[in-house]
Design a protein around this motif. Structure first.
Motif: not given
Lengths: 304, 304
Positions: A46, A89, A122, A125-126, A128-129
């Protein structure tokens, strides 16, 4: 031509404003990512992607809008970071082998090349969250502002927005699409997220619905200009300047504005959009619009 | 043993409650997906995955908690749909070739097999966005409830929760991990999202912090029981009942509770967790706990 005085890009000012915005945004983002447990390569991936030298155009647009609405830039730190999480993302997922299969992004290996595909999926995905988390946890926004901002960001990035645009784009590959369909794809894929920046700034500044609407029209035009400029740069800029393979879209025979309009036609279209954006800004009731004007000029005249 | 009267699963009641919850949740979800423009296979892939015959365990837990807190089930429709969007997106991405590479899910081809990888990645992305969108757009929750629910859902599903757990799980493949580390992975990967269901119900019901905390302890125990039961079913159930390859985890030599404790040891551990969950429920101040008790029994005694 009444707009002439706006049309020379003040590189020094806008560059230093962009640098300041980048620093603000990076500080917030890195703080958020630092608090993630470091048990696998997720956090590293990330961080790798969010610190990968992006121009921070979206945060800068958000901050410039806040400035135009006479609102402290600190009000936008969480929103700017959130929109950058969404943007990052989307880049990670778009670069995946099953999507655009890109090995380079801003001159560095893409996330799935640097780590692996699973980690890249992932990490996207993370991020975005994290975007929605950052807004919900904000200490400078009211609950009402948070809810409105999340609505705007979710609509802009979801199935009717960015993700829908990417899906539409992939579905149109190898098909003959016209300029109208290309514009519809770009509107969803990049336009609405760019527009979300001015919308979220308007929410944070408690701007009137009229101002919010005027800013939306401006930023959608700016978003389209951004895309047309991108397509032109794919042909005219060097691989080194782009940080990705020069001419990649052209070689893939992708639908681009130069393909539809020729290089000169695309350049003229960009000039028209430039005028339109500046003229929309002139019509909006803003306290101080110079930075938004310079950012508009930057989008049109940038070389990378 | 004071809990004996709770321990026989009332299959009829819980099955009909689950069916009712499924219907409520499906109706909300299908309504949301129907409003997505149908320009590519994105909407179809989202619909395919959310209607793929899931048990709707998480929505049922959320609704059962609302019932226990004497709050109308309609208050939970958006929250239940949101948590199911997150759960479904995680299944789509976990099934991808770069992750668990599963071809079957609930007896049907997984999303990337039915469509393609790009569509599956995007459908997962879009379902995640939809989750936050649904809560932000809810017409039955206050702004404060929306913000709290989004915080809970984002923390539970993000890098410190579900996605972090999946990343930790992938990183631990082929390594010798102990039961404590396995439990930490499951806590993040499935436990916190299950716990988010009772937390969000508590938020929607304006429950006291004490009740919210008691429910959290209960649901984390239930989530662990759910995972232990899953590991046992992987060995004892048939492929037909599971809707996926029987013994898949066992064959891959994955870290599972039966691997650590033996089949009988795992069954005993499940029985202990069952008692603990029921005992935690007994301690919580709830208006009506029968459905939560039956759901707990269902988790332990289910055959699929």
């Amino acid at each position: 031509m009444i707009l002439t005085h706006y049309q020379t890009i003040n590189t020094l000012n806008i560059t230093s404003f962009m640098q300041h915005c980048s620093q603000r945004c990076n500080q917030t983002l890195e703080g958020k990512v630092d608090s993630i447990p470091n048990v696998s390569s997720l956090r590293e991936a990330m961080l790798y992607s969010i610190t990968n030298g992006g121009k921070r155009f979206r945060p800068t647009l958000l901050y410039a809008t806040l400035e135009a609405l006479n609102t402290p830039l600190a009000t936008g730190d969480d929103l700017a970071s959130a929109v950058e999480c969404i943007h990052t993302y989307s880049l990670i997922h778009d670069d995946l082998p099953a999507m655009d299969d890109d090995a380079l992004r801003r001159g560095k290996p893409t996330c799935h090349v640097q780590f692996n595909e699973a980690t890249a999926i992932l990490a996207g995905d993370a991020l975005q969250t994290l975007a929605f988390d950052i807004i919900a946890e904000s200490e400078v926004l009211t609950d009402q502002q948070k809810v409105s901002a999340i609505q705007v960001l979710a609509r802009a990035s979801g199935p009717s927005g960015m993700v829908g645009g990417q899906s539409h784009d992939l579905a149109s590959e190898g098909k003959n699409i016209d300029q109208q369909e290309l514009e519809s794809i770009h509107h969803k894929k990049t336009g609405v997220l760019i527009s979300a920046c001015t919308e979220m700034a308007a929410i944070a500044a408690n701007a009137s619905p009229q101002t919010r609407s005027a800013l939306q029209e401006f930023s959608l035009t700016l978003g389209l200009a951004f895309q047309v400029a991108d397509d032109i740069l794919d042909i005219t800029s060097s691989t080194e300047m782009l940080g990705k393979q020069q001419g990649a879209d052209h070689e893939l025979d992708k639908a681009t504005y130069p393909k539809f309009l020729g290089l000169e036609g695309a350049q003229q279209y960009l000039a028209d959009l430039h005028q339109k954006a500046l003229s929309l800004l002139d019509k909006a009731t803003l306290d101080k619009k110079e930075t938004l004007v310079e950012l508009t000029n930057f989008v049109v005249h940038r070389r990378y």
